[in-house]
Design an enzyme around this catalytic site. Structure first.
Site, PDB file in Angstrom:
ATOM      1  N   SER A 135      -9.619  -0.375   7.371  1.00 18.72           N
ATOM      2  CA  SER A 135      -9.044  -0.131   6.039  1.00 18.72           C
ATOM      3  C   SER A 135      -8.503  -1.366   5.344  1.00 18.72           C
ATOM      4  CB  SER A 135      -7.929   0.912   6.144  1.00 18.72           C
ATOM      5  OG  SER A 135      -8.302   1.973   6.965  1.00 18.72           O
ATOM      6  N   SER A 184      -9.448   1.875   3.082  1.00 17.42           N
ATOM      7  CA  SER A 184      -8.590   2.619   2.200  1.00 17.42           C
ATOM      8  C   SER A 184      -7.565   1.740   1.461  1.00 17.42           C
ATOM      9  CB  SER A 184      -7.837   3.687   3.001  1.00 17.42           C
ATOM     10  OG  SER A 184      -7.023   3.109   3.990  1.00 17.42           O
ATOM     11  N   LYS A 241       0.853  -1.189   0.000  1.00 17.40           N
ATOM     12  CA  LYS A 241       0.000   0.000   0.000  1.00 17.40           C
ATOM     13  C   LYS A 241       0.893   1.245   0.000  1.00 17.40           C
ATOM     14  CE  LYS A 241      -3.776   2.109   2.720  1.00 17.40           C
ATOM     15  NZ  LYS A 241      -4.611   1.946   3.947  1.00 17.40           N
TER      16      LYS A 241
END
Length: 466
Positions: free
Chosen positions: A173, A149, A74
């Protein structure tokens, strides 16, 4: 699905594939970027590392289990010399000067990072649409959001573009996009994995979380990146979890679920029905099931966002274009700060900074911020009491199915409410795991602090039951 890591490892050892060919295949899958999951490809770095693995095998040397396994990161983790943008205009040209501890541990074990993955800017969002790289598309239906996210990370794993990915979970997330894309996503106990090198969103709940297609791969990655780090004072020692320990679930006698999560008008009827069917199957397998009382979802959301926004405002105050970031010059220093922050932060990030500063401002902090801290303590106490009665708490991951791309941006409140079932466990700093079964967005399992092993054990059990 069986362990991809073990399968690839055996293929490398048996010389059925080369590491270079494997990495190149994954890069070729990622290059079209059809699902908007890619912020930057680490092509040269990855191929260089793959060649070294191939040379080692050619020399007849043994390789470790993770050696040569390609993975995604990420784009909120530092990886020295690579772009670390947080999917934000502010950091779009920023290159990391060091490497996050969790990522370094994987590299030390021989795993190969191949891509920095799209996400909500600074982790601010529940759909991976709040990004300068384009909305992440769901792996199962490209009209829908990938979830946020860590959406790019979950979609890459679901599409088999990466063998596993490393996301960051603050209020759900990792767990929510894992549920939206039918893969496994773990938020470990707070402090089990070092946060050093993870761009801070809300420091009291930020966690590093692996996303995989199997429980065994979760176990392998979790063992590799756990442990004490002198650069993160919240970390602690944790025992390695063996495959033998998680193969039997006989110590799990009782589970619970929060009835107010299920008995309200906000939950989708199909998700509710599927969840209750799963409960009946668990009962039929001989596990006792208890209904539990918990805080109203709106209180959980309000408490979480009060604290998260306050911590966001504090953490992002360092970004003013002075030391790093996309600086924009004005006639004096104060105006330079102002225009730099105004032009570079997204609307969602500005909304959270303004909200956080309001919460922390004189005259409001006692009534709002300190009250939220008090409720967080009550939530943690509630969990401690619950785990005296049950071994595991289960719930749907989300109250609703993933929305269409664009819908979440029109209604920020609805986006916040999509986190209703995940944020409470974050406030409790509990280990919580999404599995791709039970409802259309998966099931969420949570245990008492430091009982991450119990979650993997129960997830193995549920594979055969629901």
């Amino acid at each position: 699905m069986e362990s991809q890591i073990r399968e690839i490892h055996q293929q490398l050892v048996d010389k059925k594939i080369t590491c270079t060919a494997l990495v190149q295949e994954k890069l070729n899958l990622l290059k079209p970027n059809t699902y908007n999951t890619v912020n930057s490809l680490l092509e040269n770095l990855a191929l260089e590392k793959a060649q070294k693995v191939d040379e080692k095998i050619k020399r007849g040397e043994k390789i470790g289990l993770l050696e040569g396994i390609p993975f995604g990161v990420k784009d909120v983790f530092m990886l020295q010399g690579t772009y670390t943008t947080a999917s934000a205009n502010f950091l779009k040209n920023y290159k990391a000067a060091y490497t996050a501890t969790a990522i370094q541990k994987l590299i030390d074990a021989g795993a190969i990072p191949i891509v920095k993955e799209n996400c909500d800017s600074f982790g601010h969002g529940s759909s991976s649409e709040n990004t300068i790289f384009g909305a992440v598309k769901n792996a199962l239906n490209s009209d829908l959001v990938g979830g946020g996210s860590s959406g790019g990370s979950a979609v890459n794993v679901a599409k088999n573009y990466t063998t596993f990915s490393i996301g960051g979970d603050t209020g759900g997330s990792v767990r929510q996009p894992a549920g939206y894309n039918k893969v496994y996503g773990l938020k470990p106990t707070y402090g089990r994995i070092s946060r050093f090198g993870l761009l801070a969103y809300a420091s009291s709940t930020d966690c590093v979380g692996p996303i995989t297609t199997s429980i065994e791969d979760l176990r392998i990655v979790l063992n590799t990146i756990s442990g004490i780090d002198i650069k993160d004072q919240t970390t602690y020692f944790s025992e390695e979890i063996s495959d033998e320990k998680i193969s039997k679930s006989d110590e799990i006698k009782t589970i619970g679920y929060f009835k107010n999560f299920i008995e309200n008008d906000a939950i989708d009827a199909t998700i509710k029905s599927d969840f209750l069917k799963a409960i009946e199957k668990i009962k039929a397998a001989g596990i006792q099931v208890k209904e539990l009382d918990f805080f109203d979802s709106e209180i959980l959301i309000a408490t979480y966002y009060t604290l998260a926004m306050a911590e966001t405002a504090s953490n992002l105050s360092r970004l003013d274009g002075t030391n790093y970031g996309n600086r924009m010059e004005e006639k004096n220093l104060k105006d330079t700060y102002s225009i730099t922050r105004s032009e570079n932060f997204s609307e969602e990030t500005k909304r959270r900074i303004v909200g956080g500063n309001q919460v922390l401002s004189q005259g409001f902090s006692d009534d709002i911020y300190l009250k939220a801290l008090s409720i967080r303590d009550q939530i943690a106490e509630n969990f401690e009491n619950d785990f005296r009665e049950v071994d595991v708490i289960i719930s749907p991951v989300t109250p609703n199915s993933p929305p269409k791309i664009g819908d979440s941006l029109k209604d920020p409140l609805a986006m916040y409410l999509s986190d209703a079932y995940t944020v409470g466990f974050s406030l409790g700093q509990l280990p919580t795991l999404t599995i791709p079964q039970g409802t259309s967005t998966g099931m969420q399992l949570s245990a008492a602090k430091n009982n991450d092993e119990l979650l993997l054990k129960f997830a193995n059990f549920l594979k055969e039951v629901i």
